[in-house]
Design a protein around this motif. Structure first.
Motif, short mmCIF file in Angstrom:
data_model
loop_
_atom_site.label_atom_id
_atom_site.label_comp_id
_atom_site.label_asym_id
_atom_site.label_seq_id
_atom_site.Cartn_x
_atom_site.Cartn_y
_atom_site.Cartn_z
N ARG A 129 0.70 -1.21 0.00
CA ARG A 129 0.02 0.05 -0.04
C ARG A 129 0.94 1.19 0.12
O ARG A 129 0.34 2.31 -0.34
N VAL A 130 2.09 1.14 0.51
CA VAL A 130 2.94 2.37 0.43
C VAL A 130 4.00 2.53 -0.77
O VAL A 130 4.60 3.46 -0.71
N ALA A 131 4.01 1.49 -1.42
CA ALA A 131 4.96 1.42 -2.44
C ALA A 131 4.88 2.53 -3.46
O ALA A 131 3.75 3.09 -3.65
N GLY A 132 5.84 2.66 -4.22
CA GLY A 132 5.99 3.74 -5.32
C GLY A 132 4.87 3.52 -6.24
O GLY A 132 4.18 4.52 -6.78
N GLY A 133 4.64 2.47 -6.81
CA GLY A 133 3.40 2.19 -7.75
C GLY A 133 4.03 2.06 -9.16
O GLY A 133 3.13 1.86 -9.88
N LEU A 134 5.32 2.37 -9.15
CA LEU A 134 5.83 2.26 -10.51
C LEU A 134 6.05 0.70 -11.21
O LEU A 134 6.27 -0.02 -10.23
N TYR A 135 5.57 0.66 -12.33
CA TYR A 135 6.04 -0.62 -13.01
C TYR A 135 7.25 -0.26 -14.09
O TYR A 135 6.90 0.85 -14.99
N ASN A 136 8.28 -0.85 -13.92
CA ASN A 136 9.60 -0.61 -14.72
C ASN A 136 10.25 -1.65 -14.82
O ASN A 136 10.98 -2.34 -13.89
N PRO A 137 10.52 -2.19 -16.11
CA PRO A 137 11.23 -3.39 -16.32
C PRO A 137 12.88 -3.59 -16.08
O PRO A 137 13.50 -4.37 -16.06
N ARG A 150 6.12 8.04 -18.10
CA ARG A 150 7.61 8.20 -18.35
C ARG A 150 8.25 7.99 -17.31
O ARG A 150 7.88 8.85 -16.24
N VAL A 151 9.28 7.17 -17.24
CA VAL A 151 10.34 7.09 -16.37
C VAL A 151 11.73 7.74 -16.86
O VAL A 151 12.06 7.08 -17.96
N LEU A 152 12.01 8.67 -16.30
CA LEU A 152 13.25 9.33 -16.82
C LEU A 152 14.40 9.12 -15.82
O LEU A 152 14.28 9.42 -14.80
N ARG A 153 15.77 8.71 -16.49
CA ARG A 153 16.84 8.56 -15.51
C ARG A 153 17.75 9.60 -15.62
O ARG A 153 18.29 9.89 -16.83
N ARG A 154 18.06 10.33 -14.65
CA ARG A 154 18.90 11.50 -14.77
C ARG A 154 20.31 10.94 -14.42
O ARG A 154 20.79 10.28 -13.61
N LYS A 183 4.75 18.49 -1.42
CA LYS A 183 3.81 19.33 -2.36
C LYS A 183 4.67 20.45 -2.63
O LYS A 183 5.63 21.12 -1.77
N SER A 184 4.55 20.65 -4.01
CA SER A 184 5.34 21.61 -4.52
C SER A 184 4.77 22.54 -5.61
O SER A 184 4.43 21.86 -6.67
N GLU A 185 4.25 23.65 -5.67
CA GLU A 185 3.58 24.46 -6.57
C GLU A 185 4.41 24.66 -7.70
O GLU A 185 4.24 24.92 -8.88
N GLY A 186 5.87 24.76 -7.43
CA GLY A 186 6.81 25.07 -8.65
C GLY A 186 7.45 24.04 -9.03
O GLY A 186 8.16 24.38 -10.07
N LEU A 187 7.37 22.94 -8.77
CA LEU A 187 8.06 21.64 -9.27
C LEU A 187 7.38 21.66 -10.82
O LEU A 187 8.15 21.37 -11.72
N LYS A 188 6.14 21.42 -10.98
CA LYS A 188 5.55 21.15 -12.25
C LYS A 188 6.05 19.98 -13.11
O LYS A 188 6.47 20.10 -14.20
N LEU A 189 6.01 18.66 -12.28
CA LEU A 189 6.94 17.73 -12.79
C LEU A 189 5.74 16.61 -13.35
O LEU A 189 4.81 16.15 -12.58
N TYR A 190 5.78 16.15 -14.63
CA TYR A 190 4.89 15.15 -15.27
C TYR A 190 5.26 14.04 -15.36
O TYR A 190 4.46 12.96 -15.95
N ASP A 191 6.61 13.58 -15.20
CA ASP A 191 6.94 12.24 -15.41
C ASP A 191 7.84 11.69 -14.07
O ASP A 191 8.15 12.72 -13.36
N ALA A 192 8.06 10.60 -14.14
CA ALA A 192 8.65 9.94 -12.96
C ALA A 192 10.16 10.33 -13.13
O ALA A 192 10.83 10.11 -14.27
N PHE A 231 13.71 8.20 -6.42
CA PHE A 231 12.64 8.60 -7.37
C PHE A 231 11.70 9.75 -6.86
O PHE A 231 11.53 10.27 -5.69
N ILE A 232 11.24 10.60 -7.93
CA ILE A 232 10.33 11.58 -7.54
C ILE A 232 9.33 11.30 -8.53
O ILE A 232 9.21 10.83 -9.79
#
Length: 347
Positions: free
Chosen positions: A39-47, A86-90, A216-225, A231-232
């Motif tokens: 229930r607390v996991a990040g929830g991403l599926y990524n192979p 989308r999952v992006l690797r920095r 919570k961040s109004e300035g982040l405006k991030l739509y990808d993981a 992870f964010i």
């Protein structure tokens, strides 16, 4: 007599329940909400394992099975649980970028890693060396999924919200009796809670505590993981899940200041906008030393089974393991040695 009794309704229990539904088997579930890792996991599926740019164990096949199961549940419940994301690797260096290109050329990874790097356009993030994009990724809202499935089972009157009392289990060669009801088989899908199960408590399953903060961040405006050292994961409405930590020593379910500070420190290295922490969650991942699930029957009781040890990739692994356990019980299909409980002689 019912066909099955399932103990635990995390991702493993849900996956096995859905396998029973698909095959017309009768069952009942006992769930006490004591284990929270699903229930607390990040929830991403990524192979892909993004630390080393390698394919996760059997991930390509598991992805197909998992998405098929979640789509069936979506249709059944009338609720969308799969969100493409989308999952992006920095990258932290030119060397990492070069390693990414090398990984892209490997046959097992070509389908999943984009050779075209993405340039950061978000001023709220510090990304000096571009991103690599993983394909065929997304997010499952596990908490909502499990809650909706519980409601579904409640309407069918086949779930009990109470702790399972192992002392009341009566074992016969042909059935299990529990609280006056008979079942052909029991499947224990309790996650780290199995350490309290007298039938399976001596298995070498070691908990790995993970903690996330919700910001919570109004300035982040991030739509990808975005994956850096952590992870964010965007949750919507300016909320983001940040994590996770890994702690092999602490087996409590309480959140800790130490984990919060660790996550804040790692986040500070690449976020350039303000945020506030609005929540913190913790769970114990059911992990095994050889990093493989534990599946199969108790060596002394043929109608007692375990479905456990999914680690941090339960979203992908659990549906496949549930299917394998079902085929083992009902169709006599042997389990692979690397997942079979028989590889341990601790019981």
């Amino acid at each position: 007599m019912l066909d099955y009794l399932i103990v635990g309704l995390g991702l493993s229990g849900l996956s096995f329940a859905e396998e029973l539904e698909a095959n017309g088997k009768s069952y009942k579930v006992f769930e006490n909400a004591s284990q929270k890792s699903s229930r607390v996991a990040g929830g991403l599926y990524n192979p892909v394992i993004l630390k080393r740019f390698t394919m996760a164990w059997q991930a390509s096949e598991q992805l197909v099975t998992a998405l098929d199961l979640y789509r069936r549940i979506e249709e059944k419940l009338g609720y969308k649980v799969i969100q493409e994301l989308r999952v992006l690797r920095r990258f932290n260096s030119v060397e990492e970028q070069n390693n990414w290109f090398q990984a892209c050329d490997k046959p097992v990874l070509t389908k999943f890693l984009s050779p075209d790097l993405s340039k950061n356009t978000n001023p709220a993030l510090d990304v000096p060396y571009h991103y690599g994009e993983v394909k065929y990724t997304g997010k499952i809202d596990i908490k909502d999924l499990l809650g909706l499935y519980e409601d579904y089972l409640k309407k069918k009157n086949i779930i009990e919200f109470e702790s399972f009392d192992y002392s009341l289990v009566e074992i016969d060669e042909n059935y299990i009796k529990y609280k006056g009801e008979k079942y052909r088989q029991i499947v224990f899908a309790e996650g780290f809670g199995v350490k309290s199960n007298p039938f399976f408590k001596d298995l070498p399953l070691y908990g790995n505590k993970g903690e996330y903060i919700i910001i919570k961040s109004e300035g982040l405006k991030l739509y990808d993981a975005v994956k850096s050292s952590i992870f964010i994961i965007p949750l919507g409405k300016d909320l983001y899940k940040v994590g996770a930590t890994y702690n092999n020593e602490d087996k409590s379910l309480e959140t800790t200041i130490k984990a919060r500070e660790e996550l804040k420190m790692k986040l500070s290295k690449f976020i350039k906008t303000t945020y506030q922490i609005v929540d913190q969650v913790a769970g114990i991942r059911p992990t095994v030393r050889d990093r493989r699930p534990i599946v199969g029957a108790h060596p002394s009781y043929a109608n007692l089974h375990i479905l456990n040890g999914m680690g941090s990739r339960g979203i992908l692994i659990a549906p496949t393991m549930a299917k394998k356990l079902y085929d083992y019980i009902e169709n006599g299909v042997p389990l692979e040695k690397e997942i079979d409980i028989s590889r341990f002689n601790t019981l």
